[in-house]
Design an enzyme around this catalytic site. Sequence first.
Site, PDB file in Angstrom:
ATOM      1  N   THR A 136      40.792 -32.150  82.617  1.00 15.51           N
ATOM      2  CA  THR A 136      41.350 -31.985  81.281  1.00 15.51           C
ATOM      3  C   THR A 136      40.290 -31.436  80.342  1.00 15.51           C
ATOM      4  OG1 THR A 136      42.268 -33.079  79.316  1.00 15.51           O
ATOM      5  CG2 THR A 136      40.927 -34.432  80.763  1.00 15.51           C
ATOM      6  N   ILE A 137      40.662 -30.441  79.558  1.00 16.70           N
ATOM      7  CA  ILE A 137      39.705 -29.909  78.584  1.00 16.70           C
ATOM      8  C   ILE A 137      39.521 -30.876  77.420  1.00 16.70           C
ATOM      9  CG2 ILE A 137      40.280 -27.525  79.185  1.00 16.70           C
ATOM     10  CD1 ILE A 137      41.700 -27.352  76.428  1.00 16.70           C
ATOM     11  N   ASP A 138      40.445 -31.820  77.254  1.00 17.06           N
ATOM     12  CA  ASP A 138      40.352 -32.773  76.141  1.00 17.06           C
ATOM     13  C   ASP A 138      39.279 -33.837  76.355  1.00 17.06           C
ATOM     14  OD1 ASP A 138      42.402 -31.571  74.684  1.00 17.06           O
ATOM     15  OD2 ASP A 138      43.951 -32.727  75.704  1.00 17.06           O
ATOM     16  N   GLY A 181      43.198 -30.623  70.723  1.00 17.71           N
ATOM     17  CA  GLY A 181      42.803 -32.030  70.748  1.00 17.71           C
ATOM     18  C   GLY A 181      43.736 -32.868  69.900  1.00 17.71           C
ATOM     19  N   ARG A 182      44.752 -33.468  70.540  1.00 17.45           N
ATOM     20  CA  ARG A 182      45.742 -34.253  69.791  1.00 17.45           C
ATOM     21  C   ARG A 182      45.185 -35.606  69.373  1.00 17.45           C
ATOM     22  NH1 ARG A 182      51.302 -34.197  69.141  1.00 17.45           N
ATOM     23  NH2 ARG A 182      51.441 -32.372  70.507  1.00 17.45           N
ATOM     24  N   GLU A 237      43.382 -29.953  66.024  1.00 19.22           N
ATOM     25  CA  GLU A 237      44.816 -29.826  65.783  1.00 19.22           C
ATOM     26  C   GLU A 237      45.473 -31.188  65.539  1.00 19.22           C
ATOM     27  OE1 GLU A 237      46.406 -28.083  69.339  1.00 19.22           O
ATOM     28  OE2 GLU A 237      46.228 -29.938  70.491  1.00 19.22           O
ATOM     29  N   TYR A 295      45.527 -21.379  73.454  1.00 24.06           N
ATOM     30  CA  TYR A 295      45.367 -21.412  74.900  1.00 24.06           C
ATOM     31  C   TYR A 295      44.117 -20.693  75.399  1.00 24.06           C
ATOM     32  CZ  TYR A 295      50.196 -23.040  74.792  1.00 24.06           C
ATOM     33  OH  TYR A 295      51.327 -23.752  74.541  1.00 24.06           O
ATOM     34  N   GLN A 297      41.079 -21.044  74.891  1.00 20.58           N
ATOM     35  CA  GLN A 297      39.910 -21.866  75.192  1.00 20.58           C
ATOM     36  C   GLN A 297      40.003 -22.544  76.566  1.00 20.58           C
ATOM     37  OE1 GLN A 297      40.004 -24.994  72.021  1.00 20.58           O
ATOM     38  NE2 GLN A 297      42.123 -24.336  71.911  1.00 20.58           N
ATOM     39  N   ARG A 298      41.187 -22.514  77.186  1.00 15.58           N
ATOM     40  CA  ARG A 298      41.375 -23.229  78.440  1.00 15.58           C
ATOM     41  C   ARG A 298      40.896 -22.451  79.664  1.00 15.58           C
ATOM     42  NH1 ARG A 298      47.319 -25.893  77.698  1.00 15.58           N
ATOM     43  NH2 ARG A 298      47.961 -23.937  78.666  1.00 15.58           N
TER      44      ARG A 298
END
Length: 404
Positions: A136-138, A181-182, A237, A295, A297-298
């Site tokens: 996960t990128i998060d 990033g939620r 975000e 998207y 950045q993914r």
Amino acid sequence: MAPGKILVAQGGGPTAVINQSLVGVALEARRFGHIGHIYGARHGVRGIIDENFVDLTQETSHNLELVANTPSSALGSTRDKPDAAYCHEIFKVLQAHKIGHFFYIGGNDSSDTVRIVSEEAQAANYPLRTVHIPKTIDNDLVGSDHTPGFPSAARFVALAFAGANLDNAALPGVYVGVVMGRHAGFLTAASALGKKFPDDGPHLIYLPERTFVLEKFLADVKATYERYGRCVIAVSEGIHDASGRPIAALLAKEMEHDAHGNVQLSGNGALGDLLCQEIKTKLNIKRVRSDTFGYMQRSFIGCVSDVDQREAREVGEKAVQFAMWGDRDGSVAIKRTGFYSVDYELLPLSTVAGKTRTMEDAFITESGTDVTDAFRMYLRPLLGSKMPDAFRLRHNPIAKVLHC
């Protein structure tokens, strides 16, 4: 003994290194003589339900290596969020195809899927080994120092803000960059690693770990603009008010919702546009611009951390080793040892599944608008080698003649 079968799938958002984990599974599994077939499910769990499989056993090692170095999900992905009934159907397909090992590469929801499928197999007394491979990128998986995919996305964010800062210094104004990033602000915080000089941006960083107050935000921007004559801002975000409601939803008249009922934060420029409008109207600053990274950045090709590549491959390899040599299901976790090296552990699925990690308080300054040196020390080795650097002229002034 009949030859064993492996099934591997990829879920959730693609990353720059998720294929390293896939290839790590495929190549490591070939080392075990009792494995006869390695299947890949097209488009994650949806592909399992539809029995949409490909035979990775027939892939050449050379092509697998080429795929490993290619961003995004080679098998395709899905945003399906399986419940118990969905997982029961997954298990029925695994059972019908006599799958003995199931590897699912993904984030929080994927780990929960693996947990439920594991429980289905145990209840049916079916010999299935299930392992969740982190991605996960998060960077929001519980139990890991960091997750594959995050370092490369963080490298992109750091370099993107370094470039935005150079642009903003040449043509001063206010720049707002909105980053994914939620709930966790790790990726937005990575923007700080693009700074070189004390007056470089981002000057302000806003994370979902802290309550966002619009009036305070405007005061911060005003003070920064007056100090430097410009202001670069990194915004997650997922910033929200004291009640937890997304700021984007508060400022916008209408907001889209995703398949899970959440306010659609990614894939549109609403938040950046709304914040820019507030700055223009309330602070009377004319040059105000925003970008929403979305998207790109993914899976941005050519901006990949070599550390991330290596570790993404190794979590795939370790998943196979844990499955073949261990006697339990689990989720592979990266553990930092020293500065800088890592080791790998297999955590119980219940430790990871459905849980969300957020940035530790020690990583965020008291003001809530910057990161600490502890975060910089944490992130820097993950960004990998050959990070570009920016320089500036020394500006040795010459005495004026007409306007002295």
